[in-house]
Design a protein around this motif. Structure first.
Motif, PDB file in Angstrom:
ATOM      1  N   SER A   5       0.557  -1.028   0.576  1.00  0.00           N
ATOM      2  CA  SER A   5       0.033   0.053  -0.016  1.00  0.00           C
ATOM      3  C   SER A   5       0.916   0.966   0.323  1.00  0.00           C
ATOM      4  CB  SER A   5      -0.746   0.008   1.271  1.00  0.00           C
ATOM      5  OG  SER A   5      -0.435   0.166   1.967  1.00  0.00           O
ATOM      6  N   GLY A   6       1.943   1.117   0.098  1.00  0.00           N
ATOM      7  CA  GLY A   6       3.155   2.171   0.549  1.00  0.00           C
ATOM      8  C   GLY A   6       3.073   3.070   1.977  1.00  0.00           C
ATOM      9  N   TYR A   7       1.772   2.319   2.863  1.00  0.00           N
ATOM     10  CA  TYR A   7       1.701   3.246   3.965  1.00  0.00           C
ATOM     11  C   TYR A   7       2.635   2.207   4.894  1.00  0.00           C
ATOM     12  CZ  TYR A   7      -1.080   4.240   8.122  1.00  0.00           C
ATOM     13  OH  TYR A   7      -1.112   4.921   9.012  1.00  0.00           O
ATOM     14  N   THR A   8       2.597   2.824   5.996  1.00  0.00           N
ATOM     15  CA  THR A   8       3.627   2.520   6.771  1.00  0.00           C
ATOM     16  C   THR A   8       2.492   2.456   8.512  1.00  0.00           C
ATOM     17  OG1 THR A   8       5.524   3.731   6.429  1.00  0.00           O
ATOM     18  CG2 THR A   8       5.458   2.622   8.473  1.00  0.00           C
ATOM     19  N   GLY A   9       2.910   1.093   8.867  1.00  0.00           N
ATOM     20  CA  GLY A   9       2.316   0.930  10.593  1.00  0.00           C
ATOM     21  C   GLY A   9       2.525   2.000  11.423  1.00  0.00           C
ATOM     22  N   GLY A  10       1.357   3.412  12.102  1.00  0.00           N
ATOM     23  CA  GLY A  10       1.642   4.521  12.775  1.00  0.00           C
ATOM     24  C   GLY A  10       1.531   5.257  12.717  1.00  0.00           C
ATOM     25  N   GLY A  11       1.576   5.251  10.747  1.00  0.00           N
ATOM     26  CA  GLY A  11       1.726   6.591   9.804  1.00  0.00           C
ATOM     27  C   GLY A  11       2.406   7.452   9.883  1.00  0.00           C
ATOM     28  N   ASN A  12       2.892   8.544   9.341  1.00  0.00           N
ATOM     29  CA  ASN A  12       3.692   9.288   9.067  1.00  0.00           C
ATOM     30  C   ASN A  12       3.769  10.373  10.535  1.00  0.00           C
ATOM     31  OD1 ASN A  12       4.055   8.813   6.507  1.00  0.00           O
ATOM     32  ND2 ASN A  12       3.206  10.209   5.805  1.00  0.00           N
ATOM     33  N   THR A  13       5.283  10.913  10.700  1.00  0.00           N
ATOM     34  CA  THR A  13       5.610  11.879  11.672  1.00  0.00           C
ATOM     35  C   THR A  13       5.095  12.961  11.173  1.00  0.00           C
ATOM     36  OG1 THR A  13       6.877  10.563  12.538  1.00  0.00           O
ATOM     37  CG2 THR A  13       7.190  12.832  12.866  1.00  0.00           C
ATOM     38  N   LEU A  14       4.228  14.015  11.928  1.00  0.00           N
ATOM     39  CA  LEU A  14       3.798  15.698  11.942  1.00  0.00           C
ATOM     40  C   LEU A  14       4.829  16.221  12.734  1.00  0.00           C
ATOM     41  CD1 LEU A  14      -0.005  15.183  13.251  1.00  0.00           C
ATOM     42  CD2 LEU A  14       1.119  15.833  10.438  1.00  0.00           C
ATOM     43  N   THR A  15       5.536  17.075  12.174  1.00  0.00           N
ATOM     44  CA  THR A  15       5.532  18.512  12.866  1.00  0.00           C
ATOM     45  C   THR A  15       5.500  19.617  12.660  1.00  0.00           C
ATOM     46  OG1 THR A  15       7.227  18.637  10.444  1.00  0.00           O
ATOM     47  CG2 THR A  15       7.950  17.874  12.077  1.00  0.00           C
ATOM     48  N   ALA A  16       4.943  20.517  13.823  1.00  0.00           N
ATOM     49  CA  ALA A  16       4.126  21.799  14.060  1.00  0.00           C
ATOM     50  C   ALA A  16       5.139  22.766  12.813  1.00  0.00           C
ATOM     51  CB  ALA A  16       4.148  22.618  15.382  1.00  0.00           C
ATOM     52  N   SER A  17       4.378  23.685  11.992  1.00  0.00           N
ATOM     53  CA  SER A  17       5.060  24.933  10.898  1.00  0.00           C
ATOM     54  C   SER A  17       5.022  25.332  12.439  1.00  0.00           C
ATOM     55  CB  SER A  17       4.152  24.520   9.753  1.00  0.00           C
ATOM     56  OG  SER A  17       2.713  25.076  10.187  1.00  0.00           O
ATOM     57  N   ALA A  18       4.723  26.109  12.753  1.00  0.00           N
ATOM     58  CA  ALA A  18       5.050  26.944  14.014  1.00  0.00           C
ATOM     59  C   ALA A  18       4.212  26.747  15.151  1.00  0.00           C
ATOM     60  CB  ALA A  18       4.248  28.234  12.904  1.00  0.00           C
ATOM     61  N   ASP A  19       5.015  27.708  16.417  1.00  0.00           N
ATOM     62  CA  ASP A  19       4.630  27.854  17.736  1.00  0.00           C
ATOM     63  C   ASP A  19       3.161  28.171  17.106  1.00  0.00           C
ATOM     64  OD1 ASP A  19       6.577  27.167  18.627  1.00  0.00           O
ATOM     65  OD2 ASP A  19       7.685  29.251  18.961  1.00  0.00           O
ATOM     66  N   PRO A  20       2.168  27.060  18.188  1.00  0.00           N
ATOM     67  CA  PRO A  20       0.804  27.925  18.736  1.00  0.00           C
ATOM     68  C   PRO A  20       1.008  28.787  18.758  1.00  0.00           C
ATOM     69  CG  PRO A  20       1.359  25.919  20.102  1.00  0.00           C
ATOM     70  CD  PRO A  20       2.720  26.626  19.944  1.00  0.00           C
ATOM     71  N   VAL A  21      -0.515  29.733  18.033  1.00  0.00           N
ATOM     72  CA  VAL A  21      -1.001  30.888  18.624  1.00  0.00           C
ATOM     73  C   VAL A  21      -2.206  31.183  18.463  1.00  0.00           C
ATOM     74  CG1 VAL A  21       0.958  31.598  16.135  1.00  0.00           C
ATOM     75  CG2 VAL A  21      -2.010  31.145  15.656  1.00  0.00           C
ATOM     76  N   LEU A  22      -2.652  32.231  18.777  1.00  0.00           N
ATOM     77  CA  LEU A  22      -3.710  33.112  19.315  1.00  0.00           C
ATOM     78  C   LEU A  22      -4.300  33.152  18.530  1.00  0.00           C
ATOM     79  CD1 LEU A  22      -5.509  32.332  21.804  1.00  0.00           C
ATOM     80  CD2 LEU A  22      -5.066  35.068  22.978  1.00  0.00           C
ATOM     81  N   SER A  23      -6.142  32.919  18.009  1.00  0.00           N
ATOM     82  CA  SER A  23      -6.582  33.981  16.924  1.00  0.00           C
ATOM     83  C   SER A  23      -7.924  33.969  17.315  1.00  0.00           C
ATOM     84  CB  SER A  23      -6.433  32.930  15.444  1.00  0.00           C
ATOM     85  OG  SER A  23      -7.316  33.217  14.845  1.00  0.00           O
ATOM     86  N   GLY A  24      -7.680  35.640  17.792  1.00  0.00           N
ATOM     87  CA  GLY A  24      -8.921  36.454  18.127  1.00  0.00           C
ATOM     88  C   GLY A  24      -8.986  35.525  19.657  1.00  0.00           C
ATOM     89  N   ASP A  25      -9.855  34.332  20.817  1.00  0.00           N
ATOM     90  CA  ASP A  25      -9.818  33.855  21.562  1.00  0.00           C
ATOM     91  C   ASP A  25      -9.588  32.654  21.621  1.00  0.00           C
ATOM     92  OD1 ASP A  25     -10.540  36.338  23.234  1.00  0.00           O
ATOM     93  OD2 ASP A  25     -12.383  35.948  22.845  1.00  0.00           O
ATOM     94  N   THR A  26      -8.836  31.666  20.425  1.00  0.00           N
ATOM     95  CA  THR A  26      -9.173  30.597  19.997  1.00  0.00           C
ATOM     96  C   THR A  26      -7.570  30.384  19.847  1.00  0.00           C
ATOM     97  OG1 THR A  26     -11.125  30.142  18.697  1.00  0.00           O
ATOM     98  CG2 THR A  26      -9.605  28.898  18.356  1.00  0.00           C
ATOM     99  N   ALA A  27      -6.998  29.235  20.943  1.00  0.00           N
ATOM    100  CA  ALA A  27      -5.387  28.478  20.242  1.00  0.00           C
ATOM    101  C   ALA A  27      -5.367  27.956  19.652  1.00  0.00           C
ATOM    102  CB  ALA A  27      -4.405  28.152  21.763  1.00  0.00           C
ATOM    103  N   CYS A  28      -4.191  27.804  18.629  1.00  0.00           N
ATOM    104  CA  CYS A  28      -3.854  27.074  17.723  1.00  0.00           C
ATOM    105  C   CYS A  28      -3.157  26.238  16.935  1.00  0.00           C
ATOM    106  CB  CYS A  28      -5.047  27.018  16.108  1.00  0.00           C
ATOM    107  SG  CYS A  28      -5.091  29.452  15.524  1.00  0.00           S
TER     108      CYS A  28
END
Length: 162
Positions: free
Chosen positions: A71-94
């Protein structure tokens, strides 16, 4: 049994206990994204951790995670990396992750689980962050399957806390 899009309840508690850190600049934890081939997978706000299937090469696997056989898929999935530090958008952290892809892939995915595989003392490994139902089956045949993450804003980010 179904995939229900939601932030994991355990994630909300673990944030307050110090179990997650998505700061890109401070050596963010290892995030992972596992794909599931069927809406028969059980993923929801009640999911607390990623569980590996009994056999990753079975089709379907015991957890309905995408099979690793041809399938081309690796068990457990792919590693994710944050592309930026979390931010506050209005009153929502993301937070925003970099896009992730499987090349030379042939499989169908119905949803995914984002989880934190970094070991933190006092916490289980492979802690669930959120489950996502794609709304319909997404199929790739001998191609590239890409998960694209939206903008890091309160109305778009996949992982957000209001």
């Amino acid at each position: 049994m179904a995939i229900t899009s939601a932030i994991a309840n355990s994630f909300k508690v673990e944030i307050l206990q110090g179990g997650h850190n998505f700061n890109d600049s401070s050596g963010a934890p290892t995030g992972k994204l596992a794909l599931y081939s069927s809406n028969s997978a059980t993923l929801s706000k009640s999911t607390t951790a990623y569980a590996a299937p009994t056999s990753a090469s079975a089709d379907p696997t015991s957890t309905y995670e995408v099979t690793t056989t041809s399938s081309g898929y690796t068990g457990g999935g792919n590693t994710l990396t944050a592309s930026a530090d979390p931010v506050l958008s209005g009153d929502t952290a993301c937070v925003k992750f970099n896009d992730t892809s499987w090349t030379s892939a042939s499989f169908t995915a119905r949803g995914c689980l984002i989880y934190n595989s970094t070991a933190v003392t006092g916490f289980t490994t492979n802690r669930a962050v959120c489950a996502i139902n794609f709304g319909s089956d997404k199929t790739v045949t001998s191609g590239t399957f890409t998960i694209e993450f939206p903008a890091q804003t309160a109305t778009n980010a996949i992982v957000q806390i209001a």
